[in-house]
Design a protein around this motif. Structure first.
Motif, mmCIF file in Angstrom:
data_model
loop_
_atom_site.group_PDB
_atom_site.id
_atom_site.type_symbol
_atom_site.label_atom_id
_atom_site.label_comp_id
_atom_site.label_asym_id
_atom_site.label_seq_id
_atom_site.Cartn_x
_atom_site.Cartn_y
_atom_site.Cartn_z
ATOM 1 N N UNK A 308 2.447 2.488 -38.257
ATOM 2 C CA UNK A 308 1.362 3.415 -37.965
ATOM 3 C C UNK A 308 1.931 4.676 -37.339
ATOM 4 N N UNK A 309 1.613 5.835 -37.934
ATOM 5 C CA UNK A 309 2.031 7.128 -37.404
ATOM 6 C C UNK A 309 0.945 7.665 -36.485
ATOM 7 N N UNK A 310 1.307 7.922 -35.236
ATOM 8 C CA UNK A 310 0.355 8.363 -34.224
ATOM 9 C C UNK A 310 0.651 9.772 -33.740
ATOM 10 N N UNK A 311 -0.394 10.505 -33.484
ATOM 11 C CA UNK A 311 -0.302 11.864 -32.958
ATOM 12 C C UNK A 311 -0.298 11.806 -31.432
ATOM 13 N N UNK A 312 0.634 12.513 -30.806
ATOM 14 C CA UNK A 312 0.806 12.565 -29.347
ATOM 15 C C UNK A 312 0.612 11.191 -28.698
ATOM 16 N N UNK A 313 1.215 10.190 -29.268
ATOM 17 C CA UNK A 313 1.262 8.832 -28.745
ATOM 18 C C UNK A 313 2.307 8.076 -29.559
ATOM 19 N N UNK A 314 2.808 6.977 -29.015
ATOM 20 C CA UNK A 314 3.891 6.246 -29.672
ATOM 21 C C UNK A 314 3.497 5.755 -31.061
ATOM 22 N N UNK A 315 4.391 5.933 -32.038
ATOM 23 C CA UNK A 315 4.231 5.261 -33.321
ATOM 24 C C UNK A 315 4.435 3.760 -33.114
ATOM 25 N N UNK A 316 3.881 2.965 -34.032
ATOM 26 C CA UNK A 316 3.915 1.518 -33.834
ATOM 27 C C UNK A 316 4.343 0.812 -35.120
ATOM 28 N N UNK A 317 5.267 -0.148 -34.985
ATOM 29 C CA UNK A 317 5.662 -1.016 -36.088
ATOM 30 C C UNK A 317 5.220 -2.433 -35.762
ATOM 31 N N UNK A 318 4.380 -2.996 -36.625
ATOM 32 C CA UNK A 318 3.895 -4.358 -36.467
ATOM 33 C C UNK A 318 4.584 -5.253 -37.496
ATOM 34 N N UNK A 319 5.300 -6.286 -37.016
ATOM 35 C CA UNK A 319 5.951 -7.243 -37.906
ATOM 36 C C UNK A 319 4.976 -8.356 -38.247
ATOM 37 N N UNK A 320 4.815 -8.606 -39.545
ATOM 38 C CA UNK A 320 3.911 -9.634 -40.039
ATOM 39 C C UNK A 320 4.519 -11.014 -39.818
ATOM 40 N N UNK A 321 3.829 -11.860 -39.070
ATOM 41 C CA UNK A 321 4.343 -13.195 -38.755
ATOM 42 C C UNK A 321 3.943 -14.237 -39.791
ATOM 43 N N UNK A 322 3.146 -13.841 -40.779
ATOM 44 C CA UNK A 322 2.793 -14.757 -41.855
ATOM 45 C C UNK A 322 1.661 -15.695 -41.538
ATOM 46 N N UNK A 323 1.003 -15.516 -40.400
ATOM 47 C CA UNK A 323 -0.103 -16.392 -40.005
ATOM 48 C C UNK A 323 -1.351 -15.579 -39.610
#
Length: 602
Positions: A308-323
């Motif tokens: 997720x690309x965020x404006x004036x806030x941290x970008x976020x990477x979410x790893x899919x755990x498969x559940x």
């Protein structure tokens, strides 16, 4: 007689001179380190920095141009109507999406639009000239506007369109995010659509919704939907003004003045309805002012992750755990970047068989090129299924400092010259108001970057690639696809409060190419999430279907490979979201092939 010094006096004299020199050097160094820095101001020519960013094009740069084919193609789209009232939703623009909604083999085009200033009444919105449009591709280089008869002339403040066959019936349905309430149109299969927003469970959420991305995150064969929330906007008036790079910025157009809006994850229940599960899945990103999001399996474990690309806030990477839950790994992966992020491009630009990212940013922040380190870690035998690392190498490869004077939005990796290497296009446009005409924003030129390989990186070839690329607009969204089926990729650009531009690729098909159109049977029918690995000659290219949603836009899902001088593809491997693996051999180039999951080439 000349004066002779004793050995001791000579030693003392020499030592004193040496110490004096060292003191002078140290003093000069301390002065340079401790002197107050002059902040970089966009547009300045700083010696050693912006004066040396332009590199001379090598003789082998592609002699390919893009031409403005908008009028010729019969497209008369213009974004917005009336004068902006200096409010944030008016300035964020809209996007476009390529998709063959009538299954005739030609890409059609949907363009989201904003009716006008937020001060419009409901009656004025319905009468406004600006509304979202659907252009049907006639197959002869022209389009016909069919919005009203198709039933998709959405009126309001539309942001991102996204085509997705949510029920696997073979017809593309259409989701549109907006400032207000989102809308979902069901494809009836006869050229018309029916509004099924509430019936599917995709309605009822009011907010400032931006990027929209389809992906089968739980691999059940049905497409799910992620929708970005930007800010909790309310009109503040223009009483509070800040200075940003000596430009006056009213609070009503400053995203930092508003709390972030949460994001939405709609799980497809497989019965024609969706359930919103962002909180339980751990991807609501309540601290991010989100503009774009992409599904991509970065760690190659078979499950699509979410960035997720965020404006004036941290970008976020979410790893899919498969559940049906995700783990937030942004900092561990080195991509929790706090800048003004707008658009995302995903692709294996360096040919090392893992997926990299390019992020566009606000002015004076540089753009980012996140090279995926998975292959390097693998060679060191220290990688595992949960080891994901990226490194920002934008400056190293010519994409960082060159963007200091620009505000970037829509972007995509694409092989515009069919040489087998992914190039890059960036749409630019300011968020600053013109000083003499504050109802207008400042225009900027777009940028086309040619990939010359990992040794030399990217070259800005905009000035040598057609007169239209020298023009300046307030650019926002962009969608990429081969609309005329001639074997090279074209671009449609949405300009805020300006005309849409159809940029036709002229000459990219001089090299050979292959286009792959997938149809899932056990997987979702659009094959979003499928992985392709193509080998031709000494070249290896990898792709993942549906990873390029960029800024408020969606590219064609027909995967395009440049083959250079190779006349055929040696092998094409497909790993479907279901896990089925297919391998094809000796495929002639310069054609589009249709592959059905588990079956032979059509």
């Amino acid at each position: 007689m000349p004066v002779r010094f004793s050995r001791r006096r000579r030693y003392i004299f020499t030592t004193s001179i040496g110490i004096s020199i060292v003191i002078v050097v140290i003093s000069i160094t301390i002065w340079f380190i401790s002197r107050p820095d002059s902040p970089y101001r966009p547009g300045e020519k700083i010696e050693g920095l912006t004066t040396e960013l332009t590199r001379t094009l090598p003789d082998d740069y592609p002699r390919i141009i893009f031409v403005d084919a908008t009028q010729e193609a019969g497209i008369s789209f213009r974004h917005f109507s009336g004068k902006r009232s200096t409010q944030l939703p008016e300035d964020m623009g809209s996007g476009a999406a390529w998709g063959d909604y009538d299954n005739d083999g030609w890409l059609d085009l949907f363009i989201a639009n904003e009716a006008g200033p937020l001060s419009l009444t409901d009656e004025e919105i319905n009468k406004a000239q600006a509304h979202s449009v659907l252009y049907h591709n006639n197959g002869d280089g022209t389009f016909e506007e069919v919005s009203v008869q198709a039933g998709v002339d959405f009126r309001g403040w539309a942001m991102a369109p996204a085509w997705g066959d949510y029920d696997n019936d073979g017809w593309l349905d259409l989701f549109i995010s907006s400032y207000g309430e989102n809308v979902f149109y069901f494809n009836n299969g006869d050229g018309t659509f029916t509004n099924r927003t509430n019936a599917t469970g995709l309605g009822g959420q009011r907010g400032f919704w931006t990027g929209a991305s389809w992906g089968d995150f739980n691999r059940d064969g049905f497409l799910d939907l992620y929708v970005c929330g930007y800010v909790q906007y309310s009109y503040l008036g223009n009483q509070k003004v800040t200075l940003q790079y000596e430009a006056e910025v009213p609070a009503s157009i400053n995203p930092s003045a508003f709390k972030p809006e949460r994001n939405l994850l709609y799980r497809n229940n497989g019965d024609g309805t969706f359930s919103e599960i962002s909180d339980s899945a751990g991807v609501d990103d309540v601290k991010g002012r989100s503009l774009s999001a992409i599904w991509c399996d970065f760690d190659d474990d078979g499950w699509p992750d979410l960035y997720v690309a965020n404006d004036v806030s941290d970008n976020v990477l979410f790893r899919n755990l498969g559940n049906e839950t995700f783990e937030e790994i942004s900092h561990a992966a080195w991509v929790a970047d706090y800048r003004g992020a707008m658009g995302i491009a995903v692709g294996d630009w360096d040919g090392d068989e893992d997926m990299d990212m390019f992020i566009t940013h606000w002015i004076a922040q540089e753009n980012a090129l996140y090279s995926n380190l998975r292959s390097q870690l693998s060679s060191l035998e220290i990688s595992s299924s949960n080891t994901t690392r990226f490194m920002d190498e934008a400056d190293r490869y010519g994409l960082g400092q060159i963007a200091l004077d620009y505000i970037g939005w829509g972007t995509s990796f694409f092989d515009y010259d069919n040489d087998g290497r992914l190039d890059l296009f960036v749409v630019n446009g300011s968020t600053f108001q013109q000083k003499q005409k504050p109802w207008l924003l400042i225009p900027m030129p777009d940028q086309l970057f040619w990939n010359r390989g990992t040794k030399d990186g990217f070259y800005d070839v905009s000035s040598a690639s057609g007169e239209v690329l020298k023009s300046e607009y307030v650019g926002r969204g962009a969608a990429f696809g081969d609309y005329d089926n001639d074997g090279d990729i074209d671009i449609f650009v949405v300009n805020n409060d300006g005309p849409g531009l159809l940029l036709r690729n002229e000459g990219g098909n001089q090299n050979r190419w292959l286009q792959v159109n997938l149809k899932g049977t056990q997987s979702n029918q659009q094959a979003i999430g499928a992985k392709l690995r193509l080998v031709s000659g000494n070249s290896v290219q990898v792709r993942q279907i549906g990873t390029q949603s960029s800024y408020l836009s969606q590219n064609s899902l027909i995967e395009h490979f440049g083959l250079g001088a190779d006349s055929k593809v040696d092998t094409l491997e497909i790993i479907w979201p279901s896990g089925i693996r297919q391998v094809l051999f000796d495929i002639p180039g310069n054609q589009k092939i249709y592959i059905v999951e588990g079956e032979s080439v059509l």
